[in-house]
Design a protein around this motif. Structure first.
Motif, PDB file in Angstrom:
ATOM      1  N   MET A   1       0.818  -1.186   0.000  1.00 54.36           N
ATOM      2  CA  MET A   1       0.000   0.000   0.000  1.00 54.36           C
ATOM      3  C   MET A   1       0.876   1.270   0.000  1.00 54.36           C
ATOM      4  O   MET A   1       0.576   2.236  -0.679  1.00 54.36           O
ATOM      5  CB  MET A   1      -0.899  -0.049   1.242  1.00 54.36           C
ATOM      6  N   GLU A   2       1.952   1.196   0.786  1.00 57.32           N
ATOM      7  CA  GLU A   2       2.858   2.345   0.893  1.00 57.32           C
ATOM      8  C   GLU A   2       3.567   2.598  -0.443  1.00 57.32           C
ATOM      9  O   GLU A   2       3.758   3.753  -0.841  1.00 57.32           O
ATOM     10  CB  GLU A   2       3.875   2.105   2.005  1.00 57.32           C
ATOM     11  N   GLU A   3       3.936   1.531  -1.131  1.00 58.17           N
ATOM     12  CA  GLU A   3       4.573   1.677  -2.445  1.00 58.17           C
ATOM     13  C   GLU A   3       3.617   2.329  -3.441  1.00 58.17           C
ATOM     14  O   GLU A   3       4.018   3.184  -4.231  1.00 58.17           O
ATOM     15  CB  GLU A   3       5.002   0.306  -2.982  1.00 58.17           C
ATOM     16  N   LYS A   4       2.387   1.923  -3.384  1.00 56.59           N
ATOM     17  CA  LYS A   4       1.375   2.487  -4.274  1.00 56.59           C
ATOM     18  C   LYS A   4       1.200   3.978  -3.994  1.00 56.59           C
ATOM     19  O   LYS A   4       1.077   4.791  -4.912  1.00 56.59           O
ATOM     20  CB  LYS A   4       0.059   1.737  -4.083  1.00 56.59           C
ATOM     21  N   LEU A   5       1.226   4.340  -2.716  1.00 60.19           N
ATOM     22  CA  LEU A   5       1.106   5.742  -2.311  1.00 60.19           C
ATOM     23  C   LEU A   5       2.297   6.546  -2.837  1.00 60.19           C
ATOM     24  O   LEU A   5       2.124   7.638  -3.384  1.00 60.19           O
ATOM     25  CB  LEU A   5       1.008   5.846  -0.786  1.00 60.19           C
ATOM     26  N   LYS A   6       3.510   6.005  -2.697  1.00 67.39           N
ATOM     27  CA  LYS A   6       4.711   6.697  -3.184  1.00 67.39           C
ATOM     28  C   LYS A   6       4.675   6.844  -4.705  1.00 67.39           C
ATOM     29  O   LYS A   6       5.041   7.883  -5.237  1.00 67.39           O
ATOM     30  CB  LYS A   6       5.967   5.951  -2.756  1.00 67.39           C
ATOM     31  N   LEU A   7       4.223   5.804  -5.372  1.00 64.11           N
ATOM     32  CA  LEU A   7       4.113   5.863  -6.822  1.00 64.11           C
ATOM     33  C   LEU A   7       3.105   6.925  -7.241  1.00 64.11           C
ATOM     34  O   LEU A   7       3.363   7.715  -8.166  1.00 64.11           O
ATOM     35  CB  LEU A   7       3.711   4.488  -7.370  1.00 64.11           C
ATOM     36  N   THR A   8       1.982   6.991  -6.562  1.00 64.66           N
ATOM     37  CA  THR A   8       0.949   7.986  -6.861  1.00 64.66           C
ATOM     38  C   THR A   8       1.467   9.396  -6.585  1.00 64.66           C
ATOM     39  O   THR A   8       1.233  10.315  -7.364  1.00 64.66           O
ATOM     40  CB  THR A   8      -0.321   7.708  -6.028  1.00 64.66           C
ATOM     41  N   GLU A   9       2.200   9.566  -5.467  1.00 66.71           N
ATOM     42  CA  GLU A   9       2.773  10.878  -5.145  1.00 66.71           C
ATOM     43  C   GLU A   9       3.793  11.298  -6.201  1.00 66.71           C
ATOM     44  O   GLU A   9       3.846  12.455  -6.598  1.00 66.71           O
ATOM     45  CB  GLU A   9       3.427  10.842  -3.767  1.00 66.71           C
ATOM     46  N   SER A  10       4.596  10.354  -6.653  1.00 65.44           N
ATOM     47  CA  SER A  10       5.588  10.638  -7.686  1.00 65.44           C
ATOM     48  C   SER A  10       4.910  11.040  -8.983  1.00 65.44           C
ATOM     49  O   SER A  10       5.329  12.002  -9.656  1.00 65.44           O
ATOM     50  CB  SER A  10       6.464   9.405  -7.908  1.00 65.44           C
ATOM     51  N   LEU A  11       3.854  10.315  -9.336  1.00 61.16           N
ATOM     52  CA  LEU A  11       3.097  10.636 -10.543  1.00 61.16           C
ATOM     53  C   LEU A  11       2.451  12.013 -10.432  1.00 61.16           C
ATOM     54  O   LEU A  11       2.477  12.806 -11.378  1.00 61.16           O
ATOM     55  CB  LEU A  11       2.029   9.566 -10.787  1.00 61.16           C
ATOM     56  N   LEU A  12       1.905  12.317  -9.263  1.00 60.36           N
ATOM     57  CA  LEU A  12       1.281  13.617  -9.024  1.00 60.36           C
ATOM     58  C   LEU A  12       2.307  14.746  -9.133  1.00 60.36           C
ATOM     59  O   LEU A  12       2.047  15.780  -9.743  1.00 60.36           O
ATOM     60  CB  LEU A  12       0.610  13.628  -7.645  1.00 60.36           C
ATOM     61  N   GLU A  13       3.485  14.522  -8.555  1.00 58.05           N
ATOM     62  CA  GLU A  13       4.549  15.529  -8.625  1.00 58.05           C
ATOM     63  C   GLU A  13       4.978  15.758 -10.077  1.00 58.05           C
ATOM     64  O   GLU A  13       5.178  16.892 -10.517  1.00 58.05           O
ATOM     65  CB  GLU A  13       5.740  15.089  -7.789  1.00 58.05           C
ATOM     66  N   SER A  14       5.080  14.671 -10.829  1.00 57.54           N
ATOM     67  CA  SER A  14       5.444  14.767 -12.236  1.00 57.54           C
ATOM     68  C   SER A  14       4.401  15.574 -13.009  1.00 57.54           C
ATOM     69  O   SER A  14       4.745  16.444 -13.821  1.00 57.54           O
ATOM     70  CB  SER A  14       5.573  13.366 -12.822  1.00 57.54           C
ATOM     71  N   LYS A  15       3.132  15.302 -12.747  1.00 58.19           N
ATOM     72  CA  LYS A  15       2.056  16.040 -13.416  1.00 58.19           C
ATOM     73  C   LYS A  15       2.074  17.513 -13.020  1.00 58.19           C
ATOM     74  O   LYS A  15       1.856  18.400 -13.848  1.00 58.19           O
ATOM     75  CB  LYS A  15       0.684  15.427 -13.093  1.00 58.19           C
ATOM     76  N   ASN A  16       2.336  17.790 -11.751  1.00 55.81           N
ATOM     77  CA  ASN A  16       2.404  19.187 -11.298  1.00 55.81           C
ATOM     78  C   ASN A  16       3.545  19.938 -11.977  1.00 55.81           C
ATOM     79  O   ASN A  16       3.404  21.108 -12.350  1.00 55.81           O
ATOM     80  CB  ASN A  16       2.553  19.251  -9.775  1.00 55.81           C
ATOM     81  N   LEU A  17       4.684  19.260 -12.144  1.00 55.05           N
ATOM     82  CA  LEU A  17       5.808  19.885 -12.847  1.00 55.05           C
ATOM     83  C   LEU A  17       5.456  20.134 -14.307  1.00 55.05           C
ATOM     84  O   LEU A  17       5.812  21.175 -14.879  1.00 55.05           O
ATOM     85  CB  LEU A  17       7.055  19.005 -12.749  1.00 55.05           C
ATOM     86  N   GLU A  18       4.754  19.201 -14.907  1.00 56.01           N
ATOM     87  CA  GLU A  18       4.333  19.360 -16.295  1.00 56.01           C
ATOM     88  C   GLU A  18       3.369  20.541 -16.434  1.00 56.01           C
ATOM     89  O   GLU A  18       3.485  21.358 -17.361  1.00 56.01           O
ATOM     90  CB  GLU A  18       3.661  18.067 -16.773  1.00 56.01           C
TER      91      GLU A  18
END
Length: 75
Positions: A1-18
């Motif tokens: 679950m924690e890995e999924k959360l980190k992956l989602t946060e990373s994806l969100l950060e990437s989208k925010n940078l975009e």
């Protein structure tokens, strides 16, 4: 679950940078458009100030008149 959360946060950060990059490009584009419009306005204003006819339009009738006068003198 924690890995999924980190992956989602990373994806969100990437989208925010975009999104930030797109917004920065939009701002730069709008600034360039403003500069282009201001330049175009100055060009049009300058052209309106230059309502004087071209020098050729002034000289041509004078040269024709001079040519006629020379011919009259020679006759």
């Amino acid at each position: 679950m924690e890995e999924k959360l980190k992956l989602t946060e990373s994806l969100l950060e990437s989208k925010n940078l975009e999104i930030k990059k797109i917004n920065d490009e939009k701002k730069a584009s709008m600034a360039a458009q403003f500069v282009a419009e201001a330049t175009l306005t100055r060009v049009h204003a300058t052209q309106k100030d230059d309502d004087m006819p071209p020098i050729e339009a002034i000289l041509a009738p004078l040269e024709a008149e001079l040519k006629l006068a020379r011919q009259e003198v020679l006759l």
